[in-house]
Design an enzyme around this catalytic site. Sequence first.
Site, PDB file in Angstrom:
ATOM      1  N   GLY A 169       0.571  -1.139   0.060  1.00  0.00           N
ATOM      2  CA  GLY A 169      -0.128   0.011   0.194  1.00  0.00           C
ATOM      3  C   GLY A 169       0.685   1.298   0.050  1.00  0.00           C
ATOM      4  CG  ASP A 202      -8.512   0.003  10.186  1.00  0.00           C
ATOM      5  OD1 ASP A 202      -9.059   0.542  11.161  1.00  0.00           O
ATOM      6  OD2 ASP A 202      -8.994  -1.015   9.633  1.00  0.00           O
TER       7      ASP A 202
HETATM    8  P1  IMP Z   1      -4.098  -2.445  10.652  1.00  0.00           P
HETATM    9  O1  IMP Z   1      -3.284  -3.514  11.022  1.00  0.00           O
HETATM   10  O2  IMP Z   1      -5.732  -2.545  10.964  1.00  0.00           O
HETATM   11  O3  IMP Z   1      -3.817  -1.057  11.213  1.00  0.00           O
HETATM   12  O4  IMP Z   1      -4.119  -2.200   9.222  1.00  0.00           O
HETATM   13  C1  IMP Z   1      -3.078  -1.618   8.733  1.00  0.00           C
HETATM   14  C2  IMP Z   1      -2.901  -2.119   7.037  1.00  0.00           C
HETATM   15  O5  IMP Z   1      -4.375  -2.516   6.544  1.00  0.00           O
HETATM   16  C3  IMP Z   1      -2.550  -0.969   6.084  1.00  0.00           C
HETATM   17  O6  IMP Z   1      -0.968  -1.054   5.976  1.00  0.00           O
HETATM   18  C4  IMP Z   1      -3.039  -1.048   4.878  1.00  0.00           C
HETATM   19  O7  IMP Z   1      -2.667  -1.696   4.082  1.00  0.00           O
HETATM   20  C5  IMP Z   1      -4.617  -1.896   5.219  1.00  0.00           C
HETATM   21  N1  IMP Z   1      -5.577  -1.022   5.411  1.00  0.00           N
HETATM   22  C6  IMP Z   1      -6.164  -0.819   6.521  1.00  0.00           C
HETATM   23  N2  IMP Z   1      -7.415   0.020   6.259  1.00  0.00           N
HETATM   24  C7  IMP Z   1      -7.614   0.239   4.926  1.00  0.00           C
HETATM   25  C8  IMP Z   1      -8.317   0.963   4.050  1.00  0.00           C
HETATM   26  O8  IMP Z   1      -9.280   1.865   4.453  1.00  0.00           O
HETATM   27  N3  IMP Z   1      -8.100   0.656   2.751  1.00  0.00           N
HETATM   28  C9  IMP Z   1      -7.105  -0.155   2.494  1.00  0.00           C
HETATM   29  N4  IMP Z   1      -6.259  -0.629   3.194  1.00  0.00           N
HETATM   30  C10 IMP Z   1      -6.464  -0.350   4.383  1.00  0.00           C
HETATM   31 MG    MG Z   2      -0.423  -1.507   4.047  1.00  0.00          MG
END
Ligand code: IMP
Ligand code: MG
Length: 172
Positions: A41, A100
């Site tokens: 991403g 997130d």
């Molecule tokens: P976390 O571990 O839940 O903080 O998620 C982090 C990863 O999930 C990020 O590096 C993104 O690649 C993916 N991610 C989280 N939210 C989104 C979103 O709204 N759109 C696309 N990818 C997301």
């Molecule tokens: Mg990511």
Amino acid sequence: MPEFLPVLKKDDINRMVVTVAHKISSDYKDKELILIGVLKGAFIFLSDLIRNLSIPVKVDFVGVSSYGNKTSSSGNIQLTKSLEIDIKRKNVLVVEDIIDSGLTLAWLIDYLMSFKPETVKACALLDKRERRKTQVQIEYTCHVVQEGFLVGYGLDYREDYRNLPEIYHLKL
Ligand code: IMP
Ligand code: MG
């Protein structure tokens, strides 16, 4: 049909990238900095970010996967590409597209700390606070959003939409 609600336009993104790049350039002036982009991403954000820095940096990538085909983190994080540059006693800045739950960043910071860097900080284009599950410190945040699943400018839904130049809230 999915709906795409505009969140950030090209100009907004560019302004944010320039602002954060100036701050990083001034904070790390005369220090050795290694930027670590989180695949996939962050690849577009990182490439714009480094071209706006006024200090020399090294760049590496790590790959992590936690989402599979869903829109929320499983918390079960897997390393899909490991670090290549030696970061021992170096200043490291993790570059993420979006935080997130925070689980990926928390996991990554632990992983990077195992290589004994001097400092590890984080920079995220987007900070989505709604579903935070673990406290993570993000020193550089470009934009805070409350909710929604975002795509474009590197962010995907099931590997689609990364190439969109602007950021949208995807309504499935
Ligand atoms: P976390 O571990 O839940 O903080 O998620 C982090 C990863 O999930 C990020 O590096 C993104 O690649 C993916 N991610 C989280 N939210 C989104 C979103 O709204 N759109 C696309 N990818 C997301
Ligand atoms: Mg990511």
